[in-house]
Design a protein around this motif. Structure first.
Motif, PDB file in Angstrom:
ATOM      1  N   ASP A 276     -40.177  53.253 -36.835  1.00  0.00           N
ATOM      2  CA  ASP A 276     -39.951  52.060 -37.586  1.00  0.00           C
ATOM      3  C   ASP A 276     -38.465  51.464 -37.447  1.00  0.00           C
ATOM      4  N   PHE A 277     -38.318  50.109 -37.065  1.00  0.00           N
ATOM      5  CA  PHE A 277     -37.030  49.725 -36.910  1.00  0.00           C
ATOM      6  C   PHE A 277     -36.850  48.395 -37.723  1.00  0.00           C
ATOM      7  N   GLY A 278     -35.733  48.357 -38.444  1.00  0.00           N
ATOM      8  CA  GLY A 278     -35.282  46.942 -39.329  1.00  0.00           C
ATOM      9  C   GLY A 278     -34.604  46.318 -38.281  1.00  0.00           C
ATOM     10  N   VAL A 279     -34.739  44.913 -38.255  1.00  0.00           N
ATOM     11  CA  VAL A 279     -33.936  44.149 -37.424  1.00  0.00           C
ATOM     12  C   VAL A 279     -33.810  42.503 -38.118  1.00  0.00           C
ATOM     13  N   ASP A 280     -32.981  41.904 -37.702  1.00  0.00           N
ATOM     14  CA  ASP A 280     -32.833  40.509 -38.691  1.00  0.00           C
ATOM     15  C   ASP A 280     -33.780  39.416 -37.941  1.00  0.00           C
ATOM     16  N   THR A 281     -34.236  39.548 -36.696  1.00  0.00           N
ATOM     17  CA  THR A 281     -34.623  38.206 -36.010  1.00  0.00           C
ATOM     18  C   THR A 281     -35.826  38.915 -35.177  1.00  0.00           C
ATOM     19  N   ILE A 282     -36.709  38.029 -34.879  1.00  0.00           N
ATOM     20  CA  ILE A 282     -37.802  38.496 -33.932  1.00  0.00           C
ATOM     21  C   ILE A 282     -37.300  38.687 -32.703  1.00  0.00           C
ATOM     22  N   ALA A 283     -36.164  37.958 -32.061  1.00  0.00           N
ATOM     23  CA  ALA A 283     -35.657  38.222 -30.825  1.00  0.00           C
ATOM     24  C   ALA A 283     -35.157  39.426 -30.738  1.00  0.00           C
ATOM     25  N   LYS A 284     -34.490  39.993 -31.669  1.00  0.00           N
ATOM     26  CA  LYS A 284     -34.149  41.488 -31.904  1.00  0.00           C
ATOM     27  C   LYS A 284     -34.886  42.516 -31.703  1.00  0.00           C
ATOM     28  N   ALA A 285     -36.308  42.211 -32.567  1.00  0.00           N
ATOM     29  CA  ALA A 285     -37.242  42.975 -32.440  1.00  0.00           C
ATOM     30  C   ALA A 285     -37.813  43.065 -31.229  1.00  0.00           C
ATOM     31  N   LYS A 286     -38.094  41.990 -30.641  1.00  0.00           N
ATOM     32  CA  LYS A 286     -38.575  42.327 -29.110  1.00  0.00           C
ATOM     33  C   LYS A 286     -37.546  42.822 -28.080  1.00  0.00           C
ATOM     34  N   ALA A 287     -36.534  42.773 -28.482  1.00  0.00           N
ATOM     35  CA  ALA A 287     -35.524  43.584 -27.337  1.00  0.00           C
ATOM     36  C   ALA A 287     -35.763  44.974 -27.809  1.00  0.00           C
ATOM     37  N   VAL A 288     -35.603  45.437 -28.934  1.00  0.00           N
ATOM     38  CA  VAL A 288     -35.913  46.610 -29.300  1.00  0.00           C
ATOM     39  C   VAL A 288     -37.155  47.359 -28.858  1.00  0.00           C
ATOM     40  N   LEU A 289     -38.207  46.612 -28.724  1.00  0.00           N
ATOM     41  CA  LEU A 289     -39.376  47.368 -28.107  1.00  0.00           C
ATOM     42  C   LEU A 289     -39.282  47.225 -26.819  1.00  0.00           C
ATOM     43  N   ARG A 290     -38.613  46.304 -26.120  1.00  0.00           N
ATOM     44  CA  ARG A 290     -38.450  46.340 -24.815  1.00  0.00           C
ATOM     45  C   ARG A 290     -37.676  47.362 -24.182  1.00  0.00           C
ATOM     46  N   ASP A 291     -36.559  47.599 -24.876  1.00  0.00           N
ATOM     47  CA  ASP A 291     -35.739  48.712 -24.421  1.00  0.00           C
ATOM     48  C   ASP A 291     -36.390  50.121 -24.953  1.00  0.00           C
ATOM     49  N   LEU A 292     -37.010  50.049 -25.919  1.00  0.00           N
ATOM     50  CA  LEU A 292     -37.863  51.496 -26.144  1.00  0.00           C
ATOM     51  C   LEU A 292     -38.653  51.755 -25.255  1.00  0.00           C
ATOM     52  N   ASP A 293     -39.598  50.671 -24.764  1.00  0.00           N
ATOM     53  CA  ASP A 293     -40.545  50.798 -23.563  1.00  0.00           C
ATOM     54  C   ASP A 293     -40.003  51.464 -22.637  1.00  0.00           C
ATOM     55  N   LEU A 294     -38.959  50.567 -22.124  1.00  0.00           N
ATOM     56  CA  LEU A 294     -38.009  51.208 -20.837  1.00  0.00           C
ATOM     57  C   LEU A 294     -37.574  52.709 -20.969  1.00  0.00           C
ATOM     58  N   ALA A 295     -37.150  52.999 -22.142  1.00  0.00           N
ATOM     59  CA  ALA A 295     -36.589  54.413 -22.270  1.00  0.00           C
ATOM     60  C   ALA A 295     -37.874  55.317 -22.301  1.00  0.00           C
ATOM     61  N   LEU A 296     -39.008  54.932 -22.923  1.00  0.00           N
ATOM     62  CA  LEU A 296     -40.124  55.956 -22.858  1.00  0.00           C
ATOM     63  C   LEU A 296     -41.036  56.128 -21.379  1.00  0.00           C
ATOM     64  N   HIS A 297     -40.719  54.596 -20.629  1.00  0.00           N
ATOM     65  CA  HIS A 297     -41.364  54.768 -19.553  1.00  0.00           C
ATOM     66  C   HIS A 297     -40.713  55.767 -18.545  1.00  0.00           C
ATOM     67  N   THR A 298     -39.440  55.994 -18.634  1.00  0.00           N
ATOM     68  CA  THR A 298     -38.674  56.856 -17.975  1.00  0.00           C
ATOM     69  C   THR A 298     -39.148  58.283 -18.000  1.00  0.00           C
ATOM     70  N   ARG A 299     -39.836  58.459 -19.019  1.00  0.00           N
ATOM     71  CA  ARG A 299     -40.548  59.877 -19.470  1.00  0.00           C
ATOM     72  C   ARG A 299     -41.783  60.092 -19.414  1.00  0.00           C
ATOM     73  N   ASN A 300     -42.561  58.999 -18.649  1.00  0.00           N
ATOM     74  CA  ASN A 300     -44.001  58.858 -18.403  1.00  0.00           C
ATOM     75  C   ASN A 300     -44.693  58.640 -19.925  1.00  0.00           C
ATOM     76  N   ILE A 301     -44.089  57.974 -20.904  1.00  0.00           N
ATOM     77  CA  ILE A 301     -44.725  57.824 -22.162  1.00  0.00           C
ATOM     78  C   ILE A 301     -44.791  56.160 -22.229  1.00  0.00           C
ATOM     79  N   ARG A 302     -45.875  55.611 -22.752  1.00  0.00           N
ATOM     80  CA  ARG A 302     -46.016  54.222 -23.004  1.00  0.00           C
ATOM     81  C   ARG A 302     -46.339  53.892 -24.581  1.00  0.00           C
ATOM     82  N   LEU A 303     -45.698  52.634 -24.976  1.00  0.00           N
ATOM     83  CA  LEU A 303     -46.071  52.515 -26.111  1.00  0.00           C
ATOM     84  C   LEU A 303     -47.329  52.116 -26.460  1.00  0.00           C
TER      85      LEU A 303
END
Length: 72
Positions: free
Chosen positions: A12-39
């Motif tokens: 769970d992540f708390g952010v101030d804006t929808i844009a920040k939420a989407k950026a967190v999801l994008r960055d998290l997905d990229l980090a997980l992808h390097t470990r062959n894990i997907r959201l």
């Protein structure tokens, strides 16, 4: 030598804006992808503050904390 791996299932992540939420999801997905894990997009949600308050039962938890303090 490692015989098993373990990872967190829920985050769970708390952010101030929808844009920040989407950026967190994008960055998290990229980090997980390097470990062959997907959201799991079917379980991934961006909630409003009110939705999160209800979902995480903030009011109920505050009431329980107050009750615990009174019992102490």
């Amino acid at each position: 030598h490692v015989d098993f791996a373990r990872y967190m299932d829920d985050m769970d992540f708390g952010v101030d804006t929808i844009a920040k939420a989407k950026a967190v999801l994008r960055d998290l997905d990229l980090a997980l992808h390097t470990r062959n894990i997907r959201l799991n997009s079917g379980k991934t949600k961006i909630m409003t503050g009110l939705e999160a308050t209800v979902y995480f039962r903030v009011r109920e938890n505050l009431a329980l904390l107050k009750l615990i303090e009174r019992v102490k």
